[in-house]
Design a protein around this motif. Structure first.
Motif, PDB file in Angstrom:
ATOM      1  N   VAL A  42     -27.648  23.755  32.467  1.00  0.00           N
ATOM      2  CA  VAL A  42     -27.899  23.673  33.908  1.00  0.00           C
ATOM      3  C   VAL A  42     -27.177  22.450  34.452  1.00  0.00           C
ATOM      4  CG1 VAL A  42     -29.620  23.409  35.725  1.00  0.00           C
ATOM      5  CG2 VAL A  42     -30.166  24.760  33.695  1.00  0.00           C
ATOM      6  N   LEU A  44     -26.399  20.573  38.457  1.00  0.00           N
ATOM      7  CA  LEU A  44     -26.597  20.603  39.902  1.00  0.00           C
ATOM      8  C   LEU A  44     -25.347  20.079  40.603  1.00  0.00           C
ATOM      9  CD1 LEU A  44     -30.249  19.223  40.190  1.00  0.00           C
ATOM     10  CD2 LEU A  44     -29.497  21.611  40.179  1.00  0.00           C
ATOM     11  N   SER A  46     -23.751  19.109  44.390  1.00  0.00           N
ATOM     12  CA  SER A  46     -24.079  18.807  45.786  1.00  0.00           C
ATOM     13  C   SER A  46     -22.812  18.869  46.625  1.00  0.00           C
ATOM     14  CB  SER A  46     -24.702  17.413  45.899  1.00  0.00           C
ATOM     15  OG  SER A  46     -25.914  17.350  45.171  1.00  0.00           O
ATOM     16  N   LEU A 113     -30.100  25.985  46.298  1.00  0.00           N
ATOM     17  CA  LEU A 113     -31.478  25.514  46.387  1.00  0.00           C
ATOM     18  C   LEU A 113     -31.807  24.938  47.758  1.00  0.00           C
ATOM     19  CD1 LEU A 113     -31.813  23.730  42.915  1.00  0.00           C
ATOM     20  CD2 LEU A 113     -32.441  26.077  43.529  1.00  0.00           C
ATOM     21  N   LEU A 117     -27.216  21.998  48.057  1.00  0.00           N
ATOM     22  CA  LEU A 117     -27.448  21.842  46.620  1.00  0.00           C
ATOM     23  C   LEU A 117     -27.355  23.185  45.909  1.00  0.00           C
ATOM     24  CD1 LEU A 117     -28.163  19.803  44.377  1.00  0.00           C
ATOM     25  CD2 LEU A 117     -30.571  20.356  44.784  1.00  0.00           C
ATOM     26  N   ARG A 119     -27.602  25.090  42.042  1.00  0.00           N
ATOM     27  CA  ARG A 119     -27.982  25.011  40.632  1.00  0.00           C
ATOM     28  C   ARG A 119     -27.219  26.086  39.856  1.00  0.00           C
ATOM     29  NH1 ARG A 119     -33.885  26.666  39.414  1.00  0.00           N
ATOM     30  NH2 ARG A 119     -32.920  28.713  39.674  1.00  0.00           N
ATOM     31  N   ARG A 121     -26.560  27.886  36.298  1.00  0.00           N
ATOM     32  CA  ARG A 121     -27.093  28.153  34.960  1.00  0.00           C
ATOM     33  C   ARG A 121     -26.064  28.950  34.167  1.00  0.00           C
ATOM     34  NH1 ARG A 121     -32.605  27.469  34.050  1.00  0.00           N
ATOM     35  NH2 ARG A 121     -33.890  27.098  35.896  1.00  0.00           N
ATOM     36  N   SER A 163     -24.449  16.400  39.139  1.00  0.00           N
ATOM     37  CA  SER A 163     -25.462  15.662  38.399  1.00  0.00           C
ATOM     38  C   SER A 163     -25.131  15.707  36.910  1.00  0.00           C
ATOM     39  CB  SER A 163     -26.838  16.290  38.629  1.00  0.00           C
ATOM     40  OG  SER A 163     -26.896  17.565  37.993  1.00  0.00           O
ATOM     41  N   GLU A 165     -25.471  17.053  33.284  1.00  0.00           N
ATOM     42  CA  GLU A 165     -25.836  18.381  32.803  1.00  0.00           C
ATOM     43  C   GLU A 165     -27.104  18.325  31.952  1.00  0.00           C
ATOM     44  OE1 GLU A 165     -23.827  16.325  29.645  1.00  0.00           O
ATOM     45  OE2 GLU A 165     -23.228  16.704  31.728  1.00  0.00           O
TER      46      GLU A 165
END
Length: 206
Positions: A42, A44, A46, A113, A117, A119, A121, A163, A165
């Protein structure tokens, strides 16, 4: 049949029920042991604004700015989970053999999200590969956003920030395997006992 007789039917078949439930639990343990090792990753992303250029011209109020952020974020998310996005990401990962093809054909989820943002996967075979894929998604998304900026011709535009991982074991755990096996075993035993009772009663009447 009264409820008391119904309960007695299962009590008389308790040995059969135990065998069926026990066999289901054994299958559950074997399924857990025979799983192929894989990892879930995962990251994130931005979507943010670059430093605004000083200009006397009026551009956007807050509402239009928020809409533009949401549309850009949604566009990046759809691109990353598309086949084109997966192919561009795969080129940035040092895959070996047919692993690149497997990754391109695998399922990638890019969920927005919030207004800025995303996410992402994905699946990986090792934690090291998971880290490399996460970095590749960021580079792919960053390159895609840069291309959109050039097409727009506006310096007050977008950039991408990633972000750290997160990579974890993707296999289901032993408690989960046993819980599913127990549930299936109880259901199977229930219908087996009812089926035998129905068949026995039908044979008796015949």
């Amino acid at each position: 049949m009264e409820f008391r007789d119904f309960i007695q039917l299962f009590i008389r078949r308790r040995v059969l029920i135990a065998w069926i439930v026990g066999a289901a639990l054994v299958i559950g343990v074997l399924s857990y042991r025979l799983q192929t090792q894989w990892y879930e990753g995962v990251v994130l992303l931005s979507v943010t604004r670059q430093a605004a250029e000083t200009t006397p011209e009026y551009q956007y109020d807050h509402s239009y700015r928020l809409q533009a952020d949401e549309r850009m974020t949604e566009t990046v998310a759809r691109y990353l989970e598309s086949e084109v996005g997966r192919r561009d990401t795969a080129r940035r990962v040092p895959f070996a053999g047919i692993r690149e093809t497997e990754f391109i054909e695998s399922q990638v989820s890019a969920l927005r999200l919030s207004s800025n943002l995303i996410r992402v996967r994905f699946s990986a075979t090792t934690p090291t590969e998971g880290k490399a894929i996460a970095e590749a998604f960021f580079e792919t998304g960053e390159h895609y956003v840069a291309g959109l900026n050039e097409q727009a011709g506006d310096r007050n535009w977008f950039t991408l920030v990633a972000s750290d991982e997160y990579v974890k074991d993707g296999r289901f755990t032993l408690p989960v395997a046993l819980a599913i096996a127990l549930m299936l075993g109880v259901i199977g035993a229930f219908w087996t006992v009812l089926g035998l009772w129905y068949w026995k009663g039908k044979t008796t009447h015949a």
